[in-house]
Design a protein around this motif. Sequence first.
Motif, PDB file in Angstrom:
ATOM      1  N   LYS A 137      -4.501  -7.425 -19.603  1.00  0.00           N
ATOM      2  CA  LYS A 137      -5.575  -7.443 -18.608  1.00  0.00           C
ATOM      3  C   LYS A 137      -5.490  -6.181 -17.767  1.00  0.00           C
ATOM      4  N   THR A 138      -6.632  -5.608 -17.411  1.00  0.00           N
ATOM      5  CA  THR A 138      -6.692  -4.396 -16.579  1.00  0.00           C
ATOM      6  C   THR A 138      -7.381  -4.721 -15.257  1.00  0.00           C
ATOM      7  N   ILE A 139      -6.735  -4.333 -14.152  1.00  0.00           N
ATOM      8  CA  ILE A 139      -7.312  -4.488 -12.810  1.00  0.00           C
ATOM      9  C   ILE A 139      -7.615  -3.087 -12.299  1.00  0.00           C
ATOM     10  N   GLU A 140      -8.887  -2.777 -12.136  1.00  0.00           N
ATOM     11  CA  GLU A 140      -9.298  -1.411 -11.841  1.00  0.00           C
ATOM     12  C   GLU A 140      -9.041  -1.012 -10.386  1.00  0.00           C
ATOM     13  N   ALA A 141      -9.117  -1.942  -9.446  1.00  0.00           N
ATOM     14  CA  ALA A 141      -9.019  -1.569  -8.012  1.00  0.00           C
ATOM     15  C   ALA A 141      -8.179  -2.589  -7.263  1.00  0.00           C
ATOM     16  N   ALA A 142      -6.887  -2.544  -7.530  1.00  0.00           N
ATOM     17  CA  ALA A 142      -5.959  -3.416  -6.801  1.00  0.00           C
ATOM     18  C   ALA A 142      -5.670  -2.787  -5.433  1.00  0.00           C
ATOM     19  N   LYS A 143      -5.867  -3.547  -4.363  1.00  0.00           N
ATOM     20  CA  LYS A 143      -5.689  -3.045  -3.002  1.00  0.00           C
ATOM     21  C   LYS A 143      -4.215  -2.795  -2.708  1.00  0.00           C
ATOM     22  N   ILE A 144      -3.963  -1.678  -1.981  1.00  0.00           N
ATOM     23  CA  ILE A 144      -2.597  -1.352  -1.559  1.00  0.00           C
ATOM     24  C   ILE A 144      -2.358  -1.996  -0.198  1.00  0.00           C
ATOM     25  N   ASN A 145      -1.318  -2.810  -0.113  1.00  0.00           N
ATOM     26  CA  ASN A 145      -0.970  -3.506   1.120  1.00  0.00           C
ATOM     27  C   ASN A 145       0.177  -2.790   1.826  1.00  0.00           C
ATOM     28  N   ILE A 146       0.116  -2.829   3.178  1.00  0.00           N
ATOM     29  CA  ILE A 146       1.138  -2.176   3.997  1.00  0.00           C
ATOM     30  C   ILE A 146       2.150  -3.221   4.451  1.00  0.00           C
ATOM     31  N   GLU A 147       3.427  -2.906   4.289  1.00  0.00           N
ATOM     32  CA  GLU A 147       4.502  -3.760   4.788  1.00  0.00           C
ATOM     33  C   GLU A 147       5.470  -2.922   5.614  1.00  0.00           C
ATOM     34  N   GLY A 148       6.089  -3.608   6.602  1.00  0.00           N
ATOM     35  CA  GLY A 148       7.126  -2.951   7.408  1.00  0.00           C
ATOM     36  C   GLY A 148       6.605  -2.091   8.535  1.00  0.00           C
ATOM     37  N   LEU A 149       5.282  -2.156   8.847  1.00  0.00           N
ATOM     38  CA  LEU A 149       4.722  -1.313   9.909  1.00  0.00           C
ATOM     39  C   LEU A 149       5.009  -1.937  11.269  1.00  0.00           C
ATOM     40  N   ASP A 150       5.646  -1.184  12.170  1.00  0.00           N
ATOM     41  CA  ASP A 150       5.880  -1.622  13.543  1.00  0.00           C
ATOM     42  C   ASP A 150       4.638  -1.295  14.359  1.00  0.00           C
ATOM     43  N   ALA A 151       3.751  -2.294  14.466  1.00  0.00           N
ATOM     44  CA  ALA A 151       2.445  -2.048  15.093  1.00  0.00           C
ATOM     45  C   ALA A 151       2.547  -1.750  16.577  1.00  0.00           C
ATOM     46  N   ASP A 152       3.697  -2.046  17.191  1.00  0.00           N
ATOM     47  CA  ASP A 152       3.867  -1.742  18.599  1.00  0.00           C
ATOM     48  C   ASP A 152       4.195  -0.273  18.839  1.00  0.00           C
ATOM     49  N   LYS A 153       4.611   0.419  17.795  1.00  0.00           N
ATOM     50  CA  LYS A 153       5.037   1.811  17.954  1.00  0.00           C
ATOM     51  C   LYS A 153       4.203   2.804  17.149  1.00  0.00           C
ATOM     52  N   PHE A 154       3.699   2.369  15.982  1.00  0.00           N
ATOM     53  CA  PHE A 154       3.026   3.313  15.098  1.00  0.00           C
ATOM     54  C   PHE A 154       1.687   2.755  14.612  1.00  0.00           C
ATOM     55  N   ALA A 155       0.827   3.679  14.225  1.00  0.00           N
ATOM     56  CA  ALA A 155      -0.464   3.325  13.621  1.00  0.00           C
ATOM     57  C   ALA A 155      -0.611   4.088  12.319  1.00  0.00           C
ATOM     58  N   LEU A 156      -1.103   3.393  11.273  1.00  0.00           N
ATOM     59  CA  LEU A 156      -1.390   4.038   9.996  1.00  0.00           C
ATOM     60  C   LEU A 156      -2.773   4.666  10.113  1.00  0.00           C
ATOM     61  N   THR A 157      -2.834   5.981  10.259  1.00  0.00           N
ATOM     62  CA  THR A 157      -4.099   6.662  10.490  1.00  0.00           C
ATOM     63  C   THR A 157      -4.752   7.176   9.214  1.00  0.00           C
ATOM     64  N   ALA A 158      -3.972   7.247   8.106  1.00  0.00           N
ATOM     65  CA  ALA A 158      -4.556   7.717   6.839  1.00  0.00           C
ATOM     66  C   ALA A 158      -3.724   7.213   5.678  1.00  0.00           C
ATOM     67  N   MET A 159      -4.385   6.924   4.530  1.00  0.00           N
ATOM     68  CA  MET A 159      -3.698   6.512   3.304  1.00  0.00           C
ATOM     69  C   MET A 159      -4.580   6.905   2.123  1.00  0.00           C
ATOM     70  N   GLU A 160      -3.971   7.581   1.135  1.00  0.00           N
ATOM     71  CA  GLU A 160      -4.709   8.035  -0.039  1.00  0.00           C
ATOM     72  C   GLU A 160      -3.833   7.900  -1.287  1.00  0.00           C
ATOM     73  N   PRO A 161      -4.260   7.112  -2.287  1.00  0.00           N
ATOM     74  CA  PRO A 161      -5.485   6.306  -2.320  1.00  0.00           C
ATOM     75  C   PRO A 161      -5.283   4.979  -1.615  1.00  0.00           C
ATOM     76  N   THR A 162      -6.347   4.196  -1.556  1.00  0.00           N
ATOM     77  CA  THR A 162      -6.250   2.862  -0.958  1.00  0.00           C
ATOM     78  C   THR A 162      -6.210   1.767  -2.018  1.00  0.00           C
ATOM     79  N   VAL A 163      -6.563   2.109  -3.287  1.00  0.00           N
ATOM     80  CA  VAL A 163      -6.489   1.153  -4.397  1.00  0.00           C
ATOM     81  C   VAL A 163      -5.883   1.862  -5.606  1.00  0.00           C
ATOM     82  N   VAL A 164      -5.319   1.075  -6.556  1.00  0.00           N
ATOM     83  CA  VAL A 164      -4.740   1.635  -7.785  1.00  0.00           C
ATOM     84  C   VAL A 164      -5.224   0.827  -8.988  1.00  0.00           C
ATOM     85  N   ARG A 165      -5.022   1.403 -10.192  1.00  0.00           N
ATOM     86  CA  ARG A 165      -5.362   0.723 -11.444  1.00  0.00           C
ATOM     87  C   ARG A 165      -4.074   0.217 -12.070  1.00  0.00           C
ATOM     88  N   ILE A 166      -4.035  -1.059 -12.452  1.00  0.00           N
ATOM     89  CA  ILE A 166      -2.845  -1.617 -13.089  1.00  0.00           C
ATOM     90  C   ILE A 166      -3.235  -2.336 -14.373  1.00  0.00           C
TER      91      ILE A 166
END
Length: 465
Positions: A44-73
């Motif tokens: 089976k092929t998944i064309e646009a699997a979303k990339i999830n963020i783990e381990g982010l300390d939201a009290d100290k940091f913000a994710l301002t950019a991510m490239e890419p945001t989806v992958v093919r698996i």
Amino acid sequence: MDKWLSHPTAMKILSVVLALLLWAVVHIDTDSSPQTVTSSIDTKTIEAAKINIEGLDADKFALTAMEPTVVRIDVQGKLTDLLSASSIDDYKVIVDVKDVKPGIQELPLVVKLPKGIQLVAMSPRTVTVQLEEIVTKTFDLQVVAEGKPAEGFVAGEPAAVTLSTEAAGPGIEVTLPKDDMQRVGSVVASVNIEGADKTVTDKKAKVVVYDTDGLEMTNAIVDPGTVMVEVKVTPPFKKVPLQVRYTGTLPDGFSIESIKPEIEEVTVYGDQQTIDALTVFDGVVFDLSKVKASGTFKVKTQLIDGIKSVDPSEISISVFVDPTVTRTFTGMAINMEGLAEGLTAVVRTPVSGKYDLTVSGAESILSKVEANQITITASLAGLGPGVHTIPLDVVLPAYVQTVAADGQPLSVTIEIVDDGSIGAGTGVETPPDETGTTPTVTPPATPDPGSGNGNAGGNAANSSE
């Protein structure tokens, strides 16, 4: 049939057939037979699997950019497993940013698959992320009224009256990446008053952060996110000085030491023409007869022509009274005004040409009064030669009253003579100290309660404002 079976040739043929069947059963190769069962493994092929963020300390940091945001698996597994994991959310692609420092970095991706399913391929296998330090800062809230009230009404300054959620401190807390925080221009809550003909209250307004170019900063986190606002919508209004009018008299034996309203200005509401012409509001009348001792008294405001309402509608007046004492000022000069040209005036009574004036008031007030604070005037305007009894006009400091003997008005006897008759056998002479002019003491424009007036001979609070 029995005859056929018992025939020797038939028996021989049957024996050969049975032998061939037995041989075939023993020697046939089952492994060489065709495969008849279909395989159960699929892909089976998944064309646009979303990339999830783990381990982010939201009290100290913000994710301002991510490239890419989806992958093919590409994955494989039993058909039954693939069918049960039909949702794209069952295939989790994760990037772990724990312990990652601020900046731009390339990080590996990890895949978490449903049970029984294996990863065949993933593209790409890394992701580029940008982390920024976040900061929180408190800003003053601007409340803006949008639209115009109904015709003939005006809007006051809008204000936040309550917060819909409890903030950590005064103002609005804004949380943003450090670089974005430098671009904050204003924090605003807007309220619509279009067509309003009365005060807008309990109106919920969203708090919005704008940058220096006036664009909304949608990534801003605000606390509280909404506020309750109020905008006063009223007829035209104006602030004017308050002038209290007084009526009645204090109980016998008491004098005013001080009397003062708690405010000096009031806001009046009415039609535009009326308030434009108004310079002072005197719609507060205080009855001195109600004062039995020192204290604070509340007086309702009274509407005057063209005024629809007054804010505040009730005024507090602080009054301090003391027992009344008297004091006599001897040898006071009498100022004569209005004498026609060619005439001379001479004081006949009192014979000294001076006046002994007795005044009353609170001891704390009288002890500080100086003679030069008192003026005594006799008006001779329109009088011709002859002897005249002239009432005296006495100007006194605040809260001081004249005391007349036997309750009679304060007066003097003055003789007016024609200058042409002086020295012609009349025997009238003009004392040098009785021809002076009016002193340069200007009476107050609005006397306070208790200001003396010799014409009245009593408590001058009746004529005070």
